[in-house]
Design a protein around this motif. Structure first.
Motif, PDB file in Angstrom:
ATOM      1  N   ILE A  16       0.843  -1.194   0.000  1.00 30.24           N
ATOM      2  CA  ILE A  16       0.000   0.000   0.000  1.00 30.24           C
ATOM      3  C   ILE A  16       0.879   1.245   0.000  1.00 30.24           C
ATOM      4  O   ILE A  16       1.783   1.395   0.813  1.00 30.24           O
ATOM      5  CB  ILE A  16      -0.915   0.017   1.233  1.00 30.24           C
ATOM      6  N   THR A  17       0.619   2.131  -0.925  1.00 32.31           N
ATOM      7  CA  THR A  17       1.300   3.417  -0.946  1.00 32.31           C
ATOM      8  C   THR A  17       0.263   4.520  -0.894  1.00 32.31           C
ATOM      9  O   THR A  17      -0.827   4.383  -1.423  1.00 32.31           O
ATOM     10  CB  THR A  17       2.152   3.578  -2.220  1.00 32.31           C
ATOM     11  N   SER A  18       0.600   5.601  -0.237  1.00 31.38           N
ATOM     12  CA  SER A  18      -0.350   6.702  -0.143  1.00 31.38           C
ATOM     13  C   SER A  18       0.413   8.001   0.026  1.00 31.38           C
ATOM     14  O   SER A  18       1.517   8.025   0.566  1.00 31.38           O
ATOM     15  CB  SER A  18      -1.304   6.494   1.039  1.00 31.38           C
ATOM     16  N   GLN A  19      -0.168   9.088  -0.457  1.00 24.15           N
ATOM     17  CA  GLN A  19       0.437  10.386  -0.284  1.00 24.15           C
ATOM     18  C   GLN A  19       0.134  10.895   1.116  1.00 24.15           C
ATOM     19  O   GLN A  19      -0.870  10.538   1.726  1.00 24.15           O
ATOM     20  CB  GLN A  19      -0.117  11.356  -1.329  1.00 24.15           C
ATOM     21  N   ALA A  20       1.038  11.733   1.608  1.00 22.13           N
ATOM     22  CA  ALA A  20       0.821  12.312   2.930  1.00 22.13           C
ATOM     23  C   ALA A  20      -0.430  13.183   2.918  1.00 22.13           C
ATOM     24  O   ALA A  20      -0.727  13.859   1.926  1.00 22.13           O
ATOM     25  CB  ALA A  20       2.037  13.138   3.341  1.00 22.13           C
ATOM     26  N   VAL A  21      -1.167  13.158   4.005  1.00 22.61           N
ATOM     27  CA  VAL A  21      -2.388  13.953   4.115  1.00 22.61           C
ATOM     28  C   VAL A  21      -2.167  15.110   5.084  1.00 22.61           C
ATOM     29  O   VAL A  21      -1.307  15.065   5.964  1.00 22.61           O
ATOM     30  CB  VAL A  21      -3.583  13.100   4.594  1.00 22.61           C
ATOM     31  N   LEU A 164      -4.117  -6.019  17.256  1.00 26.65           N
ATOM     32  CA  LEU A 164      -3.859  -5.103  16.135  1.00 26.65           C
ATOM     33  C   LEU A 164      -3.551  -5.861  14.855  1.00 26.65           C
ATOM     34  O   LEU A 164      -3.968  -5.450  13.767  1.00 26.65           O
ATOM     35  CB  LEU A 164      -2.713  -4.154  16.493  1.00 26.65           C
ATOM     36  N   ASP A 165      -2.833  -6.979  14.970  1.00 27.07           N
ATOM     37  CA  ASP A 165      -2.557  -7.802  13.790  1.00 27.07           C
ATOM     38  C   ASP A 165      -3.855  -8.348  13.195  1.00 27.07           C
ATOM     39  O   ASP A 165      -4.066  -8.325  11.975  1.00 27.07           O
ATOM     40  CB  ASP A 165      -1.637  -8.966  14.158  1.00 27.07           C
ATOM     41  N   ARG A 166      -4.734  -8.845  14.070  1.00 30.18           N
ATOM     42  CA  ARG A 166      -6.002  -9.421  13.605  1.00 30.18           C
ATOM     43  C   ARG A 166      -6.911  -8.336  13.047  1.00 30.18           C
ATOM     44  O   ARG A 166      -7.586  -8.535  12.035  1.00 30.18           O
ATOM     45  CB  ARG A 166      -6.690 -10.171  14.745  1.00 30.18           C
ATOM     46  N   GLN A 167      -6.926  -7.161  13.706  1.00 25.67           N
ATOM     47  CA  GLN A 167      -7.764  -6.072  13.221  1.00 25.67           C
ATOM     48  C   GLN A 167      -7.278  -5.574  11.866  1.00 25.67           C
ATOM     49  O   GLN A 167      -8.072  -5.306  10.961  1.00 25.67           O
ATOM     50  CB  GLN A 167      -7.764  -4.922  14.227  1.00 25.67           C
ATOM     51  N   SER A 168      -5.973  -5.471  11.714  1.00 26.65           N
ATOM     52  CA  SER A 168      -5.399  -5.058  10.438  1.00 26.65           C
ATOM     53  C   SER A 168      -5.749  -6.057   9.336  1.00 26.65           C
ATOM     54  O   SER A 168      -6.149  -5.671   8.228  1.00 26.65           O
ATOM     55  CB  SER A 168      -3.875  -4.937  10.585  1.00 26.65           C
ATOM     56  N   SER A 175     -10.874  -4.264   2.413  1.00 28.25           N
ATOM     57  CA  SER A 175     -10.526  -2.990   1.794  1.00 28.25           C
ATOM     58  C   SER A 175      -9.016  -2.788   1.794  1.00 28.25           C
ATOM     59  O   SER A 175      -8.418  -2.614   2.855  1.00 28.25           O
ATOM     60  CB  SER A 175     -11.207  -1.848   2.567  1.00 28.25           C
ATOM     61  N   PRO A 176      -8.383  -2.791   0.628  1.00 24.32           N
ATOM     62  CA  PRO A 176      -6.928  -2.622   0.552  1.00 24.32           C
ATOM     63  C   PRO A 176      -6.512  -1.159   0.648  1.00 24.32           C
ATOM     64  O   PRO A 176      -5.900  -0.599  -0.264  1.00 24.32           O
ATOM     65  CB  PRO A 176      -6.581  -3.216  -0.812  1.00 24.32           C
ATOM     66  N   LYS A 177      -6.856  -0.515   1.766  1.00 23.75           N
ATOM     67  CA  LYS A 177      -6.524   0.888   1.973  1.00 23.75           C
ATOM     68  C   LYS A 177      -5.725   1.021   3.257  1.00 23.75           C
ATOM     69  O   LYS A 177      -5.801   0.145   4.129  1.00 23.75           O
ATOM     70  CB  LYS A 177      -7.809   1.730   2.028  1.00 23.75           C
ATOM     71  N   PRO A 178      -4.959   2.086   3.412  1.00 24.63           N
ATOM     72  CA  PRO A 178      -4.141   2.254   4.613  1.00 24.63           C
ATOM     73  C   PRO A 178      -4.970   2.201   5.902  1.00 24.63           C
ATOM     74  O   PRO A 178      -6.138   2.589   5.925  1.00 24.63           O
ATOM     75  CB  PRO A 178      -3.524   3.647   4.427  1.00 24.63           C
ATOM     76  N   ILE A 179      -4.328   1.712   6.956  1.00 28.08           N
ATOM     77  CA  ILE A 179      -4.971   1.569   8.266  1.00 28.08           C
ATOM     78  C   ILE A 179      -4.153   2.371   9.272  1.00 28.08           C
ATOM     79  O   ILE A 179      -2.936   2.178   9.385  1.00 28.08           O
ATOM     80  CB  ILE A 179      -5.034   0.094   8.695  1.00 28.08           C
ATOM     81  N   SER A 203       5.176  -4.006  13.544  1.00 29.15           N
ATOM     82  CA  SER A 203       5.888  -5.081  12.868  1.00 29.15           C
ATOM     83  C   SER A 203       4.942  -6.134  12.293  1.00 29.15           C
ATOM     84  O   SER A 203       4.095  -6.677  12.997  1.00 29.15           O
ATOM     85  CB  SER A 203       6.856  -5.752  13.843  1.00 29.15           C
ATOM     86  N   GLY A 204       5.080  -6.399  10.991  1.00 22.70           N
ATOM     87  CA  GLY A 204       4.358  -7.500  10.369  1.00 22.70           C
ATOM     88  C   GLY A 204       2.899  -7.238  10.056  1.00 22.70           C
ATOM     89  O   GLY A 204       2.162  -8.162   9.711  1.00 22.70           O
ATOM     90  N   ASN A 205       2.453  -6.002  10.161  1.00 18.46           N
ATOM     91  CA  ASN A 205       1.063  -5.695   9.795  1.00 18.46           C
ATOM     92  C   ASN A 205       1.026  -4.437   8.932  1.00 18.46           C
ATOM     93  O   ASN A 205       2.065  -3.893   8.580  1.00 18.46           O
ATOM     94  CB  ASN A 205       0.179  -5.549  11.039  1.00 18.46           C
TER      95      ASN A 205
END
Length: 295
Positions: A16-21, A164-168, A175-179, A203-205
């Motif tokens: 996932i890549t995103s521009q700074a907001v 957090l790993d499971r929620q991510s 939805s393949p969007k930043p979390i 780490s890892g999420n």
């Protein structure tokens, strides 16, 4: 497998890549329902002119609030006004008014609490994924603020990490969007230990962490805050993905949070601040920027 399913699978596997907001937090409250949609249009147009491009809706359910169809439709209408004002949206999930007391439970109770949170958020995600608003949503926000006191214990930190790993994973499956998630520090860990806490949790999420600058709560001095912020925001060894600039002054430091807006001059100066390393710059919160009292 049909073409649409194949495309979704590929998207979920891609980085996932995103521009700074440059964003403002908004905490929906019951009283906000009395604000006309005409005023919401004016509010969102005004903040867009101030250089803000994104609204972070901190939660889409808060306790019993936003649990009825009428309340949900109201929030959708508000967010349509934001979208019409050319603002992007980061969608928050379920927030528990008693989260800080409930996360103090013994490990067994904490596991159960987080499992219930996962189930609640799964329902919310499914509900919002069908909304026409989603083409304006650029990410998701987990409204669990990670502090430097509650998660010093290794066992409790492990439980938080698993959650957090499971929620991510749960969010990305839909939805393949930043979390995003936010964190704050009050001097209960050293800057290096706090930095390591955030590294471990990421780490890892797919999580991105925003850190609150602490200037509004004033629990630490400016020099003390700088020690933490410089440690976690070093561009060569970046730990966080953005800074939340507090545009308020806390007036009560007991169990009931109370704060007031900055002076116009201080607010104007604060809004010019930006996170280092071209990361996300966020401001907390909308009602300290613009008067939301209905006319």
């Amino acid at each position: 497998m049909n073409i649409r399913a194949l495309i979704l699978c590929i998207a979920l596997l891609l980085p996932i890549t995103s521009q700074a907001v440059t964003a403002i937090f908004y905490q929906p409250q019951t009283a906000d329902q009395s604000i006309s949609m005409e005023k919401w249009r004016t509010v969102f147009s005004s903040i867009h002119k101030k250089g803000i491009d994104t609204v972070v809706v901190q939660w889409t359910q808060y306790g019993d609030f936003l649990s009825t169809e009428q309340e949900i439709e109201w929030l959708k209408e508000v967010l349509f006004q934001a979208k019409s004002a050319k603002l992007k949206i980061i969608m928050g999930l379920n927030a528990d008014p008693d989260v800080f007391s409930k996360t103090q439970q013994a490990p067994a109770g904490l596991e159960i609490y987080f499992q219930k949170s996962l189930e609640s958020n799964k329902r919310l995600i499914s509900k919002w994924m069908t909304s026409p608003l989603m083409d304006g949503v650029i990410g998701w926000y987990i409204p669990l603020e990670i502090d430097d006191r509650e998660w010093r214990d290794a066992e409790r930190r492990s439980i938080l990490k698993r959650y957090l790993d499971r929620q991510s994973e749960q969010i990305r499956s839909s939805s393949p969007k930043p979390i995003y998630i936010s964190s704050f520090f009050t001097g209960n860990m050293t800057p290096d230990s706090y930095s390591q806490l955030l590294k471990d949790l990421k780490s890892g999420n797919a999580l991105k962490i925003w850190v609150q600058d602490g200037s509004g709560t004033n629990k630490l001095t400016a020099s003390e805050r700088s020690l933490y912020l410089n440690t976690i925001s070093n561009c060569k060894t970046r730990v966080v993905d953005g800074v939340v600039f507090e545009i308020f002054t806390q007036t009560k430091h007991d169990q009931v949070f109370a704060a007031e807006s900055l002076s116009p001059a201080s607010l104007a100066s604060k809004l010019k601040q930006r996170a280092p390393c071209k990361e996300d710059s966020l401001f907390f919160e909308l009602r300290y920027l613009i008067n939301l009292q209905p006319k």
